[in-house]
Design a protein around this motif. Structure first.
Motif, mmCIF file in Angstrom:
data_model
loop_
_atom_site.group_PDB
_atom_site.id
_atom_site.type_symbol
_atom_site.label_atom_id
_atom_site.label_comp_id
_atom_site.label_asym_id
_atom_site.label_seq_id
_atom_site.Cartn_x
_atom_site.Cartn_y
_atom_site.Cartn_z
ATOM 1 N N UNK A 188 -34.501 -19.511 3.271
ATOM 2 C CA UNK A 188 -33.307 -19.090 2.682
ATOM 3 C C UNK A 188 -33.006 -17.860 3.143
ATOM 4 N N UNK A 189 -31.827 -17.577 4.169
ATOM 5 C CA UNK A 189 -31.259 -16.260 4.306
ATOM 6 C C UNK A 189 -30.317 -15.795 3.543
ATOM 7 N N UNK A 190 -30.180 -15.036 2.648
ATOM 8 C CA UNK A 190 -28.814 -14.582 1.859
ATOM 9 C C UNK A 190 -28.453 -13.257 2.542
ATOM 10 N N UNK A 191 -27.040 -13.328 3.043
ATOM 11 C CA UNK A 191 -26.806 -12.297 3.883
ATOM 12 C C UNK A 191 -25.537 -11.620 3.281
ATOM 13 N N UNK A 192 -25.266 -10.306 3.795
ATOM 14 C CA UNK A 192 -24.060 -9.599 3.288
ATOM 15 C C UNK A 192 -23.956 -9.475 1.981
ATOM 16 N N UNK A 193 -25.147 -9.308 1.189
ATOM 17 C CA UNK A 193 -25.046 -8.946 -0.287
ATOM 18 C C UNK A 193 -24.718 -7.560 -0.625
ATOM 19 N N UNK A 194 -24.145 -7.359 -1.842
ATOM 20 C CA UNK A 194 -23.537 -6.053 -2.465
ATOM 21 C C UNK A 194 -24.702 -5.843 -3.590
ATOM 22 N N UNK A 195 -24.418 -4.669 -4.392
ATOM 23 C CA UNK A 195 -25.289 -4.316 -5.422
ATOM 24 C C UNK A 195 -24.934 -5.360 -6.498
ATOM 25 N N UNK A 196 -23.679 -6.070 -6.606
ATOM 26 C CA UNK A 196 -23.233 -6.745 -7.914
ATOM 27 C C UNK A 196 -24.094 -8.309 -7.654
ATOM 28 N N UNK A 197 -24.394 -8.582 -6.263
ATOM 29 C CA UNK A 197 -25.076 -9.858 -6.229
ATOM 30 C C UNK A 197 -26.565 -10.003 -7.018
ATOM 31 N N UNK A 198 -27.053 -8.645 -6.816
ATOM 32 C CA UNK A 198 -28.416 -8.454 -7.546
ATOM 33 C C UNK A 198 -28.394 -8.750 -9.069
ATOM 34 N N UNK A 199 -27.123 -8.471 -9.903
ATOM 35 C CA UNK A 199 -27.032 -8.818 -11.144
ATOM 36 C C UNK A 199 -27.146 -10.174 -11.486
ATOM 37 N N UNK A 200 -26.570 -10.923 -10.678
ATOM 38 C CA UNK A 200 -26.397 -12.508 -10.563
ATOM 39 C C UNK A 200 -27.994 -12.923 -10.332
ATOM 40 N N UNK A 201 -28.257 -12.369 -8.964
ATOM 41 C CA UNK A 201 -29.922 -13.096 -8.648
ATOM 42 C C UNK A 201 -30.657 -12.948 -9.775
ATOM 43 N N UNK A 202 -30.674 -11.482 -10.445
ATOM 44 C CA UNK A 202 -31.843 -11.247 -11.569
ATOM 45 C C UNK A 202 -31.799 -12.498 -12.565
ATOM 46 N N UNK A 212 -40.162 -21.342 -4.130
ATOM 47 C CA UNK A 212 -38.726 -21.236 -3.626
ATOM 48 C C UNK A 212 -38.415 -19.743 -3.329
ATOM 49 N N UNK A 213 -38.764 -18.992 -4.456
ATOM 50 C CA UNK A 213 -38.589 -17.402 -4.248
ATOM 51 C C UNK A 213 -39.128 -17.004 -3.185
ATOM 52 N N UNK A 214 -40.259 -17.349 -2.668
ATOM 53 C CA UNK A 214 -41.292 -16.982 -1.487
ATOM 54 C C UNK A 214 -40.472 -17.226 -0.152
ATOM 55 N N UNK A 215 -39.595 -18.220 -0.293
ATOM 56 C CA UNK A 215 -39.076 -18.657 0.987
ATOM 57 C C UNK A 215 -37.524 -17.736 1.008
ATOM 58 N N UNK A 216 -37.095 -17.017 0.185
ATOM 59 C CA UNK A 216 -35.807 -16.458 0.184
ATOM 60 C C UNK A 216 -35.990 -14.847 0.927
ATOM 61 N N UNK A 217 -34.941 -14.716 1.763
ATOM 62 C CA UNK A 217 -35.061 -13.168 2.348
ATOM 63 C C UNK A 217 -33.584 -12.831 2.230
ATOM 64 N N UNK A 218 -33.504 -11.651 1.577
ATOM 65 C CA UNK A 218 -32.132 -10.956 1.196
ATOM 66 C C UNK A 218 -31.765 -9.968 2.155
ATOM 67 N N UNK A 219 -30.351 -9.836 2.669
ATOM 68 C CA UNK A 219 -29.970 -8.695 3.372
ATOM 69 C C UNK A 219 -28.675 -8.185 2.967
ATOM 70 N N UNK A 220 -28.619 -6.978 2.998
ATOM 71 C CA UNK A 220 -27.296 -6.321 2.873
ATOM 72 C C UNK A 220 -26.298 -6.552 3.896
ATOM 73 N N UNK A 221 -25.198 -5.982 3.650
ATOM 74 C CA UNK A 221 -24.045 -6.078 4.664
ATOM 75 C C UNK A 221 -24.178 -5.130 6.030
ATOM 76 N N UNK A 222 -25.018 -5.611 6.759
ATOM 77 C CA UNK A 222 -25.745 -4.851 8.038
ATOM 78 C C UNK A 222 -26.063 -6.011 8.862
ATOM 79 N N UNK A 223 -25.054 -6.521 9.798
ATOM 80 C CA UNK A 223 -25.620 -7.537 10.613
ATOM 81 C C UNK A 223 -26.513 -7.190 11.783
ATOM 82 N N UNK A 224 -26.658 -5.877 11.829
ATOM 83 C CA UNK A 224 -27.773 -5.540 12.999
ATOM 84 C C UNK A 224 -29.213 -5.757 12.384
ATOM 85 N N UNK A 225 -29.289 -5.932 11.097
ATOM 86 C CA UNK A 225 -30.562 -6.475 10.538
ATOM 87 C C UNK A 225 -30.994 -7.749 10.543
#
Length: 398
Positions: A188-202, A212-225
């Protein structure tokens, strides 16, 4: 039966053989060893626990009539405004599902369709993708048996999920997924996240298993990454150009809305009822806080000056009560200091003005008691800033 093309220890093979024998009375032809292994892995190869989980899931499938959902048509509002779609397949043949999450109008959905239909649609989608994966296995092998998920969190609106009915529905769906669809997520690739996303994700991650958590990769709003990461797993011609691939709609749209529905705001004309004041309609919830334990109730606060109001009473004995605030950076402060209250003598009532975005966690603490469980009746809820003004005025006048 052909040997499994997976590495298992002798103990694991014995567990598989035992589970196969234990459920022989109920399992169907499609419930092969790969299927049974999903449940064993979900319970760390504890055969009894895996069998219990599996049988409970079979019962759940009967209750929701899962097998007949293939012919069930979701309500029009879901068909038009639920954002998601199958964009293609990864390099090993696994289905790739893209979800433009900001396109999900939870407020509109929950005022246009029944909660049960929302859940039923989620089940149908999961079953559809698993069926597609099953077809892919015939051509590509077991490496195609799981689903790849790309979740675009651009323009994520935390406020929707601070509305408690929406948050509770998300939790119900997560619990349903973990109980009935173990080991189906490849990545699971969760992309374009902002700081407020982590409030919900916590909060959300408390309802997800470690697998499930081990399969999740989270990326900020940086398409180059994140674009190179997606293309490392997904061929360019199987991914919309907006996400780094080469796919476009015939009209050149890089988001490929013909494949990946964008969702959108549900028109009020499709609402089946007027919005309700969910806070004022809440009833008291009764819980037993066990000796030496705590009850924590998280609330997502999306806006400044939101009001958090509580009322509770305990039976026969006092209990500790407090509220913890966690901001976007993970810093914790005591919004209401944790202390013992004699709520067995008189109802405890109060409210605070919250600063958002943040998570406010209401805590009933019985960790100091080594002898007694405590029964607590509580009502806790959030008011919007507009409702807060009315509530505060009423409190002052009272």
């Amino acid at each position: 039966m052909a040997p499994l093309a997976v590495d298992l220890s002798d103990d694991q093979r014995f567990a598989l053989m035992k589970l196969r024998r234990n459920v022989a009375d109920s399992k169907k032809p499609e419930h092969d060893d790969h299927y049974l292994l999903r449940w064993l892995r979900a319970r760390n190869f504890d055969v009894d626990a895996a069998e219990k989980m599996l049988r409970e899931s079979w019962q759940w499938r009967e209750q929701w009539e899962v097998e007949s959902l293939q012919t069930w048509e979701p309500p029009e509002v879901i068909q038009k405004y639920y954002p998601s779609g199958l964009s293609g397949f990864d390099k090993e043949g696994s289905p790739v599902v893209v979800v433009p999450f900001a396109g999900l109008d939870m407020w509109g959905m929950m005022h246009s369709v029944r909660k049960s239909d929302f859940i039923r649609n989620t089940i149908k989608m999961l079953e559809t993708y698993l069926r597609i994966a099953g077809e892919q296995v015939k051509q590509h092998g077991q490496q195609a048996s799981k689903v790849v998920l790309v979740v675009d969190m651009e323009n994520f609106n935390l406020r929707q999920y601070a509305w408690r009915p929406a948050g509770e529905l998300v939790v119900v769906i997560l619990q349903m997924y973990e109980a009935n669809y173990p080991e189906i997520l490849k990545a699971a690739y969760i992309i374009n996240v902002s700081k407020v996303f982590f409030i919900a994700f916590n909060i959300v991650k408390n309802f997800l298993k470690e697998y499930t958590l081990s399969k999740i990769q989270i990326y900020k709003n940086n398409p180059a990454k994140w674009k190179p990461v997606l293309l490392n797993q997904i061929p360019a011609d199987q991914l919309p150009a907006y996400y780094g691939g080469t796919m476009t709609d015939p009209d050149g749209d890089p988001k490929c809305p013909s494949k990946v529905k964008p969702g959108g705001k549900v028109p009020k004309s499709m609402y089946y009822k007027k919005p309700e004041n969910t806070v004022n309609s809440e009833k008291f919830t009764t819980v037993v806080v066990k000796k030496g334990d705590k009850l924590k109730i998280p609330f997502l606060v999306a806006e400044e000056n939101t009001l958090l109001k509580w009322e509770f009473r305990s039976e026969n004995h006092d209990i500790k009560f407090g509220i913890l605030c966690t901001d976007m950076d993970g810093k914790e402060t005591e919004a209401v200091p944790l202390q013992r209250v004699t709520s067995q003598q008189m109802d405890e009532i109060g409210m605070i003005t919250c600063q958002g975005p943040a998570t406010y966690t209401v805590i009933f603490d019985n960790s100091y008691s080594i002898m007694r469980n405590k029964t607590v009746h509580y009502s806790v809820g959030l008011f919007s800033p507009e409702e807060a003004k009315v509530e505060d005025t009423d409190l002052q006048e009272g």
